[in-house]
Design a protein around this motif. Sequence first.
Motif, mmCIF file in Angstrom:
data_model
loop_
_atom_site.group_PDB
_atom_site.id
_atom_site.type_symbol
_atom_site.label_atom_id
_atom_site.label_comp_id
_atom_site.label_asym_id
_atom_site.label_seq_id
_atom_site.Cartn_x
_atom_site.Cartn_y
_atom_site.Cartn_z
ATOM 1 N N MET A 1 5.980 -8.916 15.329
ATOM 2 C CA MET A 1 5.907 -9.915 14.273
ATOM 3 C C MET A 1 6.256 -9.257 12.940
ATOM 4 S SD MET A 1 2.645 -12.236 13.202
ATOM 5 C CE MET A 1 2.597 -12.921 14.855
ATOM 6 N N THR A 2 7.144 -9.863 12.185
ATOM 7 C CA THR A 2 7.580 -9.290 10.921
ATOM 8 C C THR A 2 7.298 -10.267 9.784
ATOM 9 O OG1 THR A 2 9.819 -10.185 11.213
ATOM 10 C CG2 THR A 2 9.402 -7.962 12.028
ATOM 11 N N PHE A 3 7.094 -9.718 8.610
ATOM 12 C CA PHE A 3 6.886 -10.527 7.416
ATOM 13 C C PHE A 3 7.843 -10.033 6.344
ATOM 14 C CE2 PHE A 3 2.847 -10.780 9.657
ATOM 15 C CZ PHE A 3 2.594 -12.138 9.627
ATOM 16 N N SER A 4 8.261 -10.942 5.473
ATOM 17 C CA SER A 4 9.229 -10.599 4.447
ATOM 18 C C SER A 4 8.646 -9.581 3.472
ATOM 19 C CB SER A 4 9.659 -11.852 3.688
ATOM 20 O OG SER A 4 8.603 -12.321 2.873
ATOM 21 N N ARG A 5 9.547 -8.877 2.807
ATOM 22 C CA ARG A 5 9.123 -7.893 1.810
ATOM 23 C C ARG A 5 8.338 -8.572 0.689
ATOM 24 N NH1 ARG A 5 13.708 -3.909 -0.257
ATOM 25 N NH2 ARG A 5 13.587 -3.462 1.987
ATOM 26 N N GLU A 6 8.677 -9.839 0.406
ATOM 27 C CA GLU A 6 7.971 -10.575 -0.641
ATOM 28 C C GLU A 6 6.487 -10.714 -0.302
ATOM 29 O OE1 GLU A 6 8.324 -14.829 -3.029
ATOM 30 O OE2 GLU A 6 8.813 -14.755 -0.884
ATOM 31 N N TYR A 7 6.169 -11.077 0.947
ATOM 32 C CA TYR A 7 4.768 -11.221 1.353
ATOM 33 C C TYR A 7 4.018 -9.900 1.206
ATOM 34 C CZ TYR A 7 5.607 -15.829 3.504
ATOM 35 O OH TYR A 7 5.899 -17.140 3.727
ATOM 36 N N LEU A 8 4.645 -8.817 1.659
ATOM 37 C CA LEU A 8 3.984 -7.513 1.607
ATOM 38 C C LEU A 8 3.777 -7.056 0.171
ATOM 39 C CD1 LEU A 8 5.894 -5.777 4.543
ATOM 40 C CD2 LEU A 8 3.637 -6.850 4.597
ATOM 41 N N SER A 9 4.775 -7.313 -0.684
ATOM 42 C CA SER A 9 4.653 -6.951 -2.097
ATOM 43 C C SER A 9 3.548 -7.751 -2.774
ATOM 44 C CB SER A 9 5.981 -7.196 -2.815
ATOM 45 O OG SER A 9 5.862 -6.972 -4.208
ATOM 46 N N LEU A 10 3.509 -9.053 -2.505
ATOM 47 C CA LEU A 10 2.454 -9.898 -3.068
ATOM 48 C C LEU A 10 1.078 -9.447 -2.584
ATOM 49 C CD1 LEU A 10 4.117 -13.420 -2.665
ATOM 50 C CD2 LEU A 10 3.652 -12.244 -4.827
ATOM 51 N N GLY A 11 1.002 -9.098 -1.301
ATOM 52 C CA GLY A 11 -0.265 -8.652 -0.737
ATOM 53 C C GLY A 11 -0.777 -7.392 -1.396
ATOM 54 N N PHE A 12 0.130 -6.432 -1.638
ATOM 55 C CA PHE A 12 -0.273 -5.175 -2.278
ATOM 56 C C PHE A 12 -0.730 -5.414 -3.713
ATOM 57 C CE2 PHE A 12 0.748 -1.391 -4.827
ATOM 58 C CZ PHE A 12 -0.068 -0.472 -4.183
ATOM 59 N N GLN A 13 0.025 -6.226 -4.459
ATOM 60 C CA GLN A 13 -0.373 -6.524 -5.840
ATOM 61 C C GLN A 13 -1.733 -7.210 -5.888
ATOM 62 O OE1 GLN A 13 2.886 -8.313 -8.339
ATOM 63 N NE2 GLN A 13 4.124 -7.972 -6.505
#
Length: 463
Positions: A1-13
């Motif tokens: 399962m993959t998630f977009s870089r946008e989701y991961l960036s938002l999650g980290f912020q």
Amino acid sequence: MTFSREYLSLGFQAFMLNLVLFLSLSLNLMFGAVILLIIFFGLVNRIKIFYAFFLQTIFFQNTFIAFASIFIESLSIFKILHGINFLLPTLLVLFMFKKNTDYFDGKFFVKSVALISILILFYLFGIYHYGFLNSTVYLRLLITPIIYLLAGIFFARKTTLGFLNGYLKLILVICLVITMLQFLFPYTLSFFMNDLKYFNLKIGMNTWDELLEFYRSKKLFNFSWLNVRFARIGSLIKSIISLGYFLCILGLYFYWPQKKFRLFLILVLVILSVNSKGAILMLFFSIFLYFLFYRTNVSKSLAILLYIIVNIGFVVLGYYARNEHIVGFFAGIEYLFSFGNGLGFSGNLSTTMMSSFKGGQLPDLGYWTRFQNGSESVYGVLFSSLGVFSILYIYYFADIIFTLFRKLTSANSYAKILKVLALVLFVQGIYQEEAFSPYAFGLVMFLVGLNFNTINEREGVSI
């Protein structure tokens, strides 16, 4: 399962913002409140990062409290911090009420404000009779599904359901991974999540051996005749029963019926690491009702009738088996046609649960004494607290569920299972107080809100 870089960036912020928030609150409550307001008003119009921050705060607040717990100097502050997932959506709802015509039609707005006002009046009455903490705990329990519904509507008006569901699925996957790893390696994961310090503040755990024994303290499903023990761990949520509801609800929402094997794996994980009877019962009822609705030719009215009959069977069985949840439910019914006793009068988390309305001791029934006020059942607590005004509370959510069935006609799986979840979790309050927590009926109402009033009207409906 993959998630977009946008989701991961938002999650980290969002993760970093929550660390700052909870560290600030732990050091000084007033300073932390200022930080919360700065973050809220700085993000509320930047919807994607605010959504990521909001989800992490309300669902994983206990993990952030654990990370910040080395700075917490008193048990009072520790308890106050557990109200952030109530405070943040309340702040959001107040923000929405200022521009209510942007989010609600007039009739729905009036009904929401009226019900919240009634709860606040009973809350104030409860404070006078039973104390601030007792009343606040049960204001939170009963008002959470309302404010989570309204919060969901806010996000639905701002962006697409695809984005909202996508990031919520990321939250689910993260929680699943941590749950599995903590079940397999309880010492290692608990060390990194600072669980010993968290549970030291909560229940007095002092060593890792004591913590692991606490994890393994109950038999499977808490059945005395099952001599099987697993490490019941709380993952990112910390509350074991709430974790079970969270995983099962989102598992059904995202994976039933197209990806049954993924839901089966979630069920196995819930059984091994949570083994909560309430969450398993909810999952059983949801699949049973889904089958009646969408895999048989019976009408929805007949399907609901059959579902009610099955629930009546469970209630009767629980009554004759002296199940504490059902005993509390029937004890609460005795107050239904009174004017109520105020919030904080009854419930597992109330210190008055052994007392009558006038403060005298309840008749001594041994283990069963505390259930005479309605404890262990949401509806037992509701009836004993609000009395006849409970009917207004029930009507509000019954009307929401009716609107969901009548207007959300989409054939996609999210819409179908959401109707089932709303009905099942609404009834689940008979069986457990935790059923109306932020992770159970509160979560379902949040999902309902996300599917109402979306900016793409093909994805949702107007409430």
